[in-house]
Structure formats: C-alpha cells, structure tokens
Design an enzyme around this catalytic site. Structure first.
Site, PDB file in Angstrom:
ATOM      1  N   HIS A 119      68.802 -12.652  42.374  1.00 42.13           N
ATOM      2  CA  HIS A 119      69.907 -11.938  43.027  1.00 42.13           C
ATOM      3  C   HIS A 119      69.571 -10.445  43.000  1.00 42.13           C
ATOM      4  O   HIS A 119      69.086  -9.920  41.997  1.00 42.13           O
ATOM      5  CB  HIS A 119      71.212 -12.215  42.270  1.00 42.13           C
ATOM      6  CG  HIS A 119      72.336 -11.333  42.710  1.00 42.13           C
ATOM      7  ND1 HIS A 119      72.668 -11.172  44.033  1.00 42.13           N
ATOM      8  CD2 HIS A 119      73.196 -10.533  42.006  1.00 42.13           C
ATOM      9  CE1 HIS A 119      73.684 -10.334  44.125  1.00 42.13           C
ATOM     10  NE2 HIS A 119      74.013  -9.920  42.914  1.00 42.13           N
ATOM     11  N   CYS A 139      78.707 -13.117  43.323  1.00 40.91           N
ATOM     12  CA  CYS A 139      77.268 -12.956  43.624  1.00 40.91           C
ATOM     13  C   CYS A 139      76.443 -14.201  43.288  1.00 40.91           C
ATOM     14  O   CYS A 139      75.266 -14.275  43.656  1.00 40.91           O
ATOM     15  CB  CYS A 139      76.708 -11.742  42.901  1.00 40.91           C
ATOM     16  SG  CYS A 139      77.468 -10.198  43.433  1.00 40.91           S
ATOM     17  N   ASN A 146      73.207  -4.560  47.132  1.00 39.52           N
ATOM     18  CA  ASN A 146      73.679  -5.862  46.645  1.00 39.52           C
ATOM     19  C   ASN A 146      74.585  -6.497  47.704  1.00 39.52           C
ATOM     20  O   ASN A 146      75.697  -6.018  47.934  1.00 39.52           O
ATOM     21  CB  ASN A 146      74.436  -5.644  45.329  1.00 39.52           C
ATOM     22  CG  ASN A 146      74.976  -6.926  44.721  1.00 39.52           C
ATOM     23  OD1 ASN A 146      75.014  -7.965  45.375  1.00 39.52           O
ATOM     24  ND2 ASN A 146      75.395  -6.858  43.476  1.00 39.52           N
TER      25      ASN A 146
HETATM   26  N1  COA Z   1      75.322   9.183  40.439  1.00 36.97           N
HETATM   27  C1  COA Z   1      75.127  10.019  39.406  1.00 36.97           C
HETATM   28  N2  COA Z   1      75.585   9.770  38.170  1.00 36.97           N
HETATM   29  C2  COA Z   1      76.268   8.615  37.967  1.00 36.97           C
HETATM   30  C3  COA Z   1      76.512   7.710  39.012  1.00 36.97           C
HETATM   31  C4  COA Z   1      76.006   8.032  40.281  1.00 36.97           C
HETATM   32  N3  COA Z   1      76.179   7.217  41.360  1.00 36.97           N
HETATM   33  N4  COA Z   1      77.195   6.641  38.528  1.00 36.97           N
HETATM   34  C5  COA Z   1      77.390   6.897  37.217  1.00 36.97           C
HETATM   35  N5  COA Z   1      76.835   8.088  36.882  1.00 36.97           N
HETATM   36  C6  COA Z   1      76.815   8.752  35.575  1.00 36.97           C
HETATM   37  C7  COA Z   1      77.928   8.270  34.658  1.00 36.97           C
HETATM   38  O1  COA Z   1      79.132   8.938  34.949  1.00 36.97           O
HETATM   39  C8  COA Z   1      77.348   8.627  33.313  1.00 36.97           C
HETATM   40  O2  COA Z   1      77.540   9.985  33.086  1.00 36.97           O
HETATM   41  P1  COA Z   1      77.858  10.567  31.609  1.00 36.97           P
HETATM   42  O3  COA Z   1      76.670  10.201  30.789  1.00 36.97           O
HETATM   43  O4  COA Z   1      78.026  11.996  31.858  1.00 36.97           O
HETATM   44  O5  COA Z   1      79.102   9.843  31.186  1.00 36.97           O
HETATM   45  C9  COA Z   1      75.860   8.371  33.465  1.00 36.97           C
HETATM   46  O6  COA Z   1      75.621   8.390  34.889  1.00 36.97           O
HETATM   47  C10 COA Z   1      75.398   7.055  32.881  1.00 36.97           C
HETATM   48  O7  COA Z   1      76.292   6.036  33.307  1.00 36.97           O
HETATM   49  P2  COA Z   1      75.996   4.511  33.060  1.00 36.97           P
HETATM   50  O8  COA Z   1      77.095   3.701  33.677  1.00 36.97           O
HETATM   51  O9  COA Z   1      75.727   4.276  31.602  1.00 36.97           O
HETATM   52  O10 COA Z   1      74.635   4.348  33.892  1.00 36.97           O
HETATM   53  P3  COA Z   1      73.674   3.116  34.030  1.00 36.97           P
HETATM   54  O11 COA Z   1      72.294   3.507  33.700  1.00 36.97           O
HETATM   55  O12 COA Z   1      74.224   1.896  33.338  1.00 36.97           O
HETATM   56  O13 COA Z   1      73.691   2.847  35.600  1.00 36.97           O
HETATM   57  C11 COA Z   1      74.721   1.287  37.109  1.00 36.97           C
HETATM   58  C12 COA Z   1      74.915   2.531  36.250  1.00 36.97           C
HETATM   59  C13 COA Z   1      76.061   0.929  37.751  1.00 36.97           C
HETATM   60  C14 COA Z   1      73.690   1.607  38.173  1.00 36.97           C
HETATM   61  C15 COA Z   1      74.204   0.128  36.217  1.00 36.97           C
HETATM   62  O14 COA Z   1      75.004   0.053  35.042  1.00 36.97           O
HETATM   63  C16 COA Z   1      74.238  -1.192  36.909  1.00 36.97           C
HETATM   64  O15 COA Z   1      73.579  -1.419  37.887  1.00 36.97           O
HETATM   65  N6  COA Z   1      75.005  -2.148  36.334  1.00 36.97           N
HETATM   66  C17 COA Z   1      75.083  -3.492  36.892  1.00 36.97           C
HETATM   67  C18 COA Z   1      76.028  -3.490  38.039  1.00 36.97           C
HETATM   68  C19 COA Z   1      75.883  -4.712  38.870  1.00 36.97           C
HETATM   69  O16 COA Z   1      74.799  -5.128  39.163  1.00 36.97           O
HETATM   70  N7  COA Z   1      77.013  -5.287  39.281  1.00 36.97           N
HETATM   71  C20 COA Z   1      77.024  -6.422  40.121  1.00 36.97           C
HETATM   72  C21 COA Z   1      76.622  -7.624  39.339  1.00 36.97           C
HETATM   73  S1  COA Z   1      76.402  -8.943  40.427  1.00 36.97           S
END
Ligand code: COA
Length: 323
Positions: free
Chosen positions: A251, A112, A281
C-alpha cells in the site's frame, strides 16, 4: 483459494497537486514532504466527480481487457471508504453507470486495506459456487475528506481507482493465499468522526469533525507493524519463503513505510513496486493501480506479495502467482 484475476484496469484523474502548490496553501515545503513521505504530486478528482465515476473508468478498462461485458458479471463489489453518498453504496452507482444484469452490488469499507479485504470477500463468494465472475472496484476520492488547512494530512492523499475482473474459472494469475487482521481499539488515531450516525453533520460543533483526523507519527508505528505482520502471515499461508518473493506491492502510504516493508523481506528496491511519488495515498485504489502499472514487467510464475494497512486499524496481505 478459488480466485483468478482475469484483468486489471485503473484510472487516475488528470489534475495534479504538487508539493509546490501545497507550499502556497499551508506551512510546508517540498523538501519536508519529499523526505518524510516520498510524495511529489497527487492526482485530484474535480468537484462533481465521485468515487463511482473513477471506478467506472477503471472498470470499463478491466472489462475490455478481459473481453467481457458488464452483463457477464455476477456481482459488483466496491472497496471504498469514500462512497459517492452514504446511501446507496458506490457499487450501486457504479452498477447504474455500467449497466449489466440485476446482480448483487455492495461496498466493503476497510479504508486503505480495501483491496485485500475486497479480495477476501470476493474469494468467499466465488468459493460458494453461487458466483462465477465478479467485478471488484477499489476506488477512493480521499481528497473529499481532507482539510486543506491541515498540513499533517493534506500532503498525503490523492484520488484514484483500480478494478479487477475476478473469476472462479481457472486461467490467469491466481490468488495463492490471503490474510486479514485488524484492531478496533485504535480507531481514534485515524478517523473522520463527523457525518456518520454517531455525529451527524448537522450536530458537528466544529467543521474539523467532518475531515479526516490523524495522529500521523502514531499511525506510522502501527503501520510498520501491520504491514510487517501481513507480510509474515501471508507468506506463511502461501508456503513461500521471503527469498522466493519476486515482487512486493505495498500500500502506497509513505515511502518510509514501503522501505520498512522492503527491508523486512530483504528485497532489492527494483523488486518493489512504488508509484507514491506521483499519486500520494489513494487508499483502496493504491495497490490495484500499482499492480496495473507494473504488470507488464511480471513473468508467468512470478510470486507477488501485496500488503496493506489502513484506518480501523485494518491490515492484510495477498499472495498472487502470476500467469
Ligand atoms: N510540513 C512541515 N512540517 C510538518 C508537516 C508538514 N506537512 N506536517 C507535520 N509537520 C511538523 C510537525 O508539526 C512537527 O513539528 P514539531 O516538531 O515542531 O512539533 C514535525 O513536523 C514532526 O511531526 P511528526 O508528525 O512527528 O512527523 P513525522 O516524521 O511522523 O511525519 C507524517 C509525519 C504524517 C508524514 C508521518 O507520520 C506519516 O506518514 N504517518 C503515517 C500516515 C499514514 O500513512 N496514514 C495513512 C495510513 S493508511
């Protein structure tokens, strides 16, 4: 810095995948996706469309805007982590589609952060004096790497391409400063383990190894730091105070990451270019697509700061003075 932006073009596939569509595919819902990521829909390239096809459309637009022919390019650099094939690079496929001269064509894979790393490579090529005009195509068909049963990743990504005609010949927006960083200790937080030389596809025991795997909440923390560091270092190198920044083009990975970068710089929301809600993204394409969509609002002399973060981890920033 020896790099001037002669033109920008972009392409996003017409097909859309909405949060509602995803509700019928995995255990998720529109409210969760919108509040956690800011994404409402993503552009998805069809089967049979490769990264170079999207790069081609964006590049034709950029060449037209520059009033130049592919024959005038002294090199083609493609920033991508999803080449059409593992060999040759997407840049060679793009060169086949564009025609033009028998010049260097190669890929840069910084995931990215591809746009920033691509600018860095092209700036060096232009500074060498051996190239005058280079086409930088930043493109990813990221959805080709996604497991649509994994709700942690499938909600985030889309496909697209952004291309720039770059030149050492003065005139037009100028690259004022550039910064890149990385940390290879953390590759396992965001990677696609299968299909490479370490784990060829026929040695994968689990099909999941062929898809992108991510520990989202850990990536998030590193991304906040990486984008922040990129902003600070790039501003330092440009000699700009954060109060002088007219536009931030981050980004587009997650709306909350964009907000964190905006708050760190103390910028008003209308100064931050955001298109994540309609594309998700798009990896290397995300900044150039946002740049092209927003450029009509820029005025000569505007100071534009771009910051990126990606798998690797890689990160970096570019300071651009508009003209
Ligand atoms: N829908 C509903 N629930 C979801 C889910 C979805 N699509 N994806 C994950 N969950 C759940 C998890 O299973 C977890 O459940 P639990 O508490 O029962 O275990 C809960 O939501 C929290 O998960 P978590 O991973 O801590 O959520 P978050 O607030 O960090 O959001 C992302 C998840 C992926 C949206 C976030 O971490 C993110 O954007 N990270 C960066 C990723 C990124 O940008 N990558 C590319 C970099 S260039």
């Amino acid at each position: 810095m020896s790099l001037y932006i002669k033109s920008v073009g972009h392409y996003t596939p017409p097909r859309r995948l909405s949060n509602k569509d995803l509700e019928s595919m995995v255990d998720t819902n529109d409210e969760w996706i919108t509040s956690r990521t800011g994404i409402r829909e993503r552009a998805i390239a069809d089967k049979g469309v490769g990264t170079a096809d999207m790069a081609y459309h964006a590049s034709v637009q950029a060449l037209e805007e520059a009033g130049m022919d592919a024959k005038e390019m002294d090199g083609i650099v493609c920033a991508t982590c999803t080449p059409d094939m593992t060999m040759p690079g997407a840049s060679s496929h793009l060169q086949r589609k564009l025609g033009g001269a028998e010049v260097a064509a190669f890929d840069v894979n910084a995931a990215c952060s591809g746009f920033i790393y691509g600018l860095d490579v092209v700036d060096g090529m232009l500074a060498s004096g051996r190239y005058e005009n280079i086409l930088l195509a930043c493109a990813d068909k990221f959805t080709s790497t996604i497991n649509y049963n994994d709700r942690g990743t499938c909600i985030l990504f889309g496909d697209g391409a952004g291309s720039l005609v770059l030149s050492s010949k003065p005139g037009g927006p100028k690259l004022s400063a550039l910064y890149t960083g990385g940390n290879g200790q953390l590759t396992n937080l965001l990677h696609r383990p299968g299909g490479g030389s370490l784990l060829p596809f026929d040695e994968c025991e689990d099909k999941d190894e062929l898809y992108v795997q991510m520990i989202g909440n850990q990536v998030f923390k590193h991304a906040v730091r990486g984008m922040g560091l990129s902003a600070t270092e790039t501003l330092k190198r440009a000699g700009w105070d954060k109060s002088e920044v007219d536009w931030l083009i981050p980004h587009q990975a997650n709306r909350r990451l964009i907000d964190a970068a905006m708050d760190r710089l103390g910028l008003a929301p209308e100064r931050v270019v955001v298109n994540i809600e309609k594309y998700g993204n798009m990896s290397a394409a995300s900044i150039p697509v946002a740049l092209n969509e927003a450029k009509g609002q820029f005025k000569p002399g505007d100071k534009i700061l771009c910051v990126a973060f990606g798998s690797g981890f890689t990160w970096g920033g570019a300071a651009i003075e508009w003209a």
